[in-house]
Design a protein around this motif. Sequence first.
Motif, PDB file in Angstrom:
ATOM      1  N   GLN A 181     -10.368   5.106   0.719  1.00  0.00           N
ATOM      2  CA  GLN A 181      -9.745   5.000  -0.595  1.00  0.00           C
ATOM      3  C   GLN A 181     -10.675   5.440  -1.717  1.00  0.00           C
ATOM      4  OE1 GLN A 181      -8.183   1.067  -1.183  1.00  0.00           O
ATOM      5  NE2 GLN A 181      -6.681   1.245   0.459  1.00  0.00           N
ATOM      6  N   ILE A 224      -4.712   2.909  -9.151  1.00  0.00           N
ATOM      7  CA  ILE A 224      -5.616   1.852  -9.579  1.00  0.00           C
ATOM      8  C   ILE A 224      -6.879   2.416 -10.215  1.00  0.00           C
ATOM      9  CG2 ILE A 224      -4.749   0.225  -7.882  1.00  0.00           C
ATOM     10  CD1 ILE A 224      -6.949   0.920  -6.049  1.00  0.00           C
ATOM     11  N   GLN A 251       0.822  -1.209   0.000  1.00  0.00           N
ATOM     12  CA  GLN A 251       0.000   0.000   0.000  1.00  0.00           C
ATOM     13  C   GLN A 251       0.857   1.260   0.000  1.00  0.00           C
ATOM     14  OE1 GLN A 251      -3.667   0.022   0.390  1.00  0.00           O
ATOM     15  NE2 GLN A 251      -3.273   2.044  -0.422  1.00  0.00           N
ATOM     16  N   TRP A 267      -4.557  -3.576 -12.830  1.00  0.00           N
ATOM     17  CA  TRP A 267      -4.327  -3.514 -11.388  1.00  0.00           C
ATOM     18  C   TRP A 267      -5.414  -4.297 -10.665  1.00  0.00           C
ATOM     19  CZ3 TRP A 267      -0.130  -0.594  -9.637  1.00  0.00           C
ATOM     20  CH2 TRP A 267       0.449   0.264 -10.584  1.00  0.00           C
ATOM     21  N   VAL A 292      -1.605  -3.778  -3.929  1.00  0.00           N
ATOM     22  CA  VAL A 292      -2.225  -4.109  -5.206  1.00  0.00           C
ATOM     23  C   VAL A 292      -1.285  -5.003  -6.007  1.00  0.00           C
ATOM     24  CG1 VAL A 292      -3.562  -1.972  -5.345  1.00  0.00           C
ATOM     25  CG2 VAL A 292      -1.279  -2.069  -6.366  1.00  0.00           C
ATOM     26  N   GLN A 301      -1.927   5.174  -3.909  1.00  0.00           N
ATOM     27  CA  GLN A 301      -2.357   3.949  -4.564  1.00  0.00           C
ATOM     28  C   GLN A 301      -3.753   4.080  -5.164  1.00  0.00           C
ATOM     29  OE1 GLN A 301      -0.874   0.186  -3.067  1.00  0.00           O
ATOM     30  NE2 GLN A 301      -2.982  -0.356  -2.637  1.00  0.00           N
ATOM     31  N   ARG A 359      -6.889  -4.906  -6.879  1.00  0.00           N
ATOM     32  CA  ARG A 359      -6.876  -4.421  -5.505  1.00  0.00           C
ATOM     33  C   ARG A 359      -7.587  -5.413  -4.596  1.00  0.00           C
ATOM     34  NH1 ARG A 359     -10.441   0.939  -6.039  1.00  0.00           N
ATOM     35  NH2 ARG A 359      -9.773   1.253  -3.887  1.00  0.00           N
TER      36      ARG A 359
END
Length: 889
Positions: A773, A622, A614, A763, A739, A618, A765
């Motif tokens: 987030q 993503i 992380q 990506w 990720v 981030q 996650r």
Amino acid sequence: MCSQNTILRTRLLVGLFLCFGLVISRPVQAVQVPADSIPEENRFTKTVLSNDLNEPMELAIAPDGKVFFTERKGNFYMYDPAEKKTRLIREFPVFWETKYGNGLIGLALDPDFEKNHFVYFYNTPISETPKQHVSRFTMRDDYTLDVESEKILIEIPIDYEISRHTGGSLAFGPDGNLYISTGDNTSPFASNGFTPIDERPDRTLFDDQRSAANPNDLRGKILRIHPEPDGSITIPDGNLFPKNTPGTRPEIYIMGCRNPYRITVDPLTSFLYWGEIGPDGGKDGDRGPRGYDEFNQAKKAGNFGWPYFIGNNIAYRDFDFATEKIGPAFDPENPVNDSPNNTGIKNLPPAQKALIWYPYDESPEFPELGKGGRSAIIGPVYHFDPALKSATKFPAYFDKALFITEWMRNWVFAVRLDKNHDYQGMDQFMPQTGDFRRPIDMTFGPDGSLYALEYGSVYGIDNDDARLVRIDYNAGNRAPVAVISASDTLGTAPLTVRFEGAKSYDLDQDELTYAWKFDGKTVSSTDSKTAFTFKKNGIFPVVLTVTDRVGLSHNDTLMIGVGNTLPQVSIETAGNRTFYFDNQAFNYAVKVKDKEDKVIDPKRIKVQFNFIPQLANQAALIGHQDTDENVDLGKSLLEKSDCKACHQLNKPSVGPAFADVSTKYRADKGALARLANKVITGGGGVWGEIAMNAHPQLSKEEATQIVKYVLALGETQNSLPAQGTKILKEHLEEKKAGVYQLTASYTDAGGAIRPLTGKTSLWLRSAKVEAEQADQVIEATKQRNGLTGLKNGSIIVFQSIDLKNIKNLTYRYALPGKNLTMEVREGSAQGTVIGSVELAATGSKETFAEISSPIQATPGLKKLYFVGVRKEEDAADPVVTLDWITFEQ
């Protein structure tokens, strides 16, 4: 790796290079100036006068505008503004074949240069006796040097075994006194970033008390002498030690310096300023403070403390290198040099504080200076002359400002002083458009423009971007800015491209005229919009020239490639494209289409699969699925750092080549963690005694990604197959959130022009998404561990969400009051509802509950809106705190 500063400090430019206790300092503020007096940045223009230089050092400008400058390897040049040409005047025979900075370093013109044609050089002569010296030559009318006219004014001894921190700047004061900076010529190594005061018998060269703190030694000083017409010197009154004082040298004006690499003298006040390259310690320790660079001011002669004090007179502690016993802190009011290597008096003048000081990390006192490597370089003091007839002179806004610059951080600041000439504040100069390339010296010319030598991107090599530049101020009409837009830049013949110049602009709002050249010679169109068909293969520069009402113009060039098209790379999977799940297999297949390559060569497909812990940014990473952005996070972080100042990809510089680092450590399973820590804390000893400076401004995760990138260099043999399966478990082994990054690229055969590379990334996650987030939050507040304040009308947005195989959503929340319905909408806050759940009251904001609800899966990457709905809204009612949302299969 990333040996930016130390490396610079210990070797750069003349050896350019390379708390304990509380320091209570005043906070600093930017100087408040009426907004209408601040010059617009776009009124400053940088012009490259001389390019492709090799380690440029110092410059001086004659009254007629001719610019003289030196290169470390011995070249002495003149730039003629009338001819706009650079001319080599002489190749000095100097000792420069060392990476620590010896050579032709300093340069100054006599204050009476127009009459006597005297030029002064600080250089390292080729001699059996190691020394630096200041020489004076006479320049002939044809701008050649009379070699036989050399007069050696003063010699400074050096130890070639060390040969670091050589200083070497020259500057004249308004009274005709010549100031000479000398470095301490002491090795900082085996001192762990603290002060080098090793008094053991066999370690004399590692004891700075023999030079910088020695009143009977010329090193680690700023000297002040008065050159006489016959080539002799006299000592002006007011130096640090009275003439004929036993155990002292009368030439010393300032002592206690480590590496005062550049100096300047205010022509009105005679105050001396210099940048001081400090030690490399990244953290405070039992032996004393971390390293600081300094910008210093001397209103009179003084002792500036090194090696006993640094910054705001932060004291080091005495240290016995033989027993490793730490002694008491040194006293800035009564410093004593009792080293057996001191040949001068023991009781030293009181230590003076720095004007500005800053570490690798952000400075509490001077936060404007940012973070990163350190190499303080002083600039000039500007004095506005209202009587000067010049269209390019700097405005009165900068009157009496001291310009400072940073070799590592590539910024320039204008420092403001109060009526007593004490520090008041600073503001950054040309922060958006300066494009400074490691400025190493700067001064104002007789035209009021600022001239600078830029050393270039990498230390110790012939940089393509090492150059002499001039910065002009334009108080009147400004040239327009041409901007080309095109419908395409690649294709196969015949290729028709639509061009637009509508994004071109003029800051003075002048009407513009347009001229398009598609062959580099002939104007083919004068419209703001046009089109052209390229009938042959090749690389074609398209030039747009825009001109304003008074005839000022500007060009923009766009390269059009005809004969090849970009490969189309995609990643296909039967699984979810957004989330990973514990210990589950992820199947993927890389597909490539290329118009020119009839058969796709699998050897040209490169695939990498990495887990990234992380990071702070981030969520932004993503949010860009299937784009070329951030395909290699480690590379991106490296490019933004100052590591490239001292490392190249395939060739050694100050530090080892990245490729060599990769070869050495790639098979070492424990290297990743060790090197990441070393990037942050600094260190040395592996690739020689040159130490790598600390990078405390980097997080552990950021340093890890940089090291991962470096270690992966040359690992093409480890590329994954174009089709395969990965078991996603690295996040469990690392015990960290993060990720997965799957990257794929294909480089084609080149078509009729050059090979092109298409790339993409995917990506994945965690399916447990932390609420904070969210890509966007409306009517709620992000906190470290969730969102608070969710109520009727609140909106939470997540981009690039794939709901394939997702059956349910689970929410963890706290709600002390009335129930709140959470609707999940697709595409917008008013989009189709694809899920809904009623969040029941939990009793208090500290009591959390979990609730699940089904969601309707729709194909493709979606933008999801979580909308809070309460039919009977009570404004006084407590609201929801949302911890996380889990997407479940």
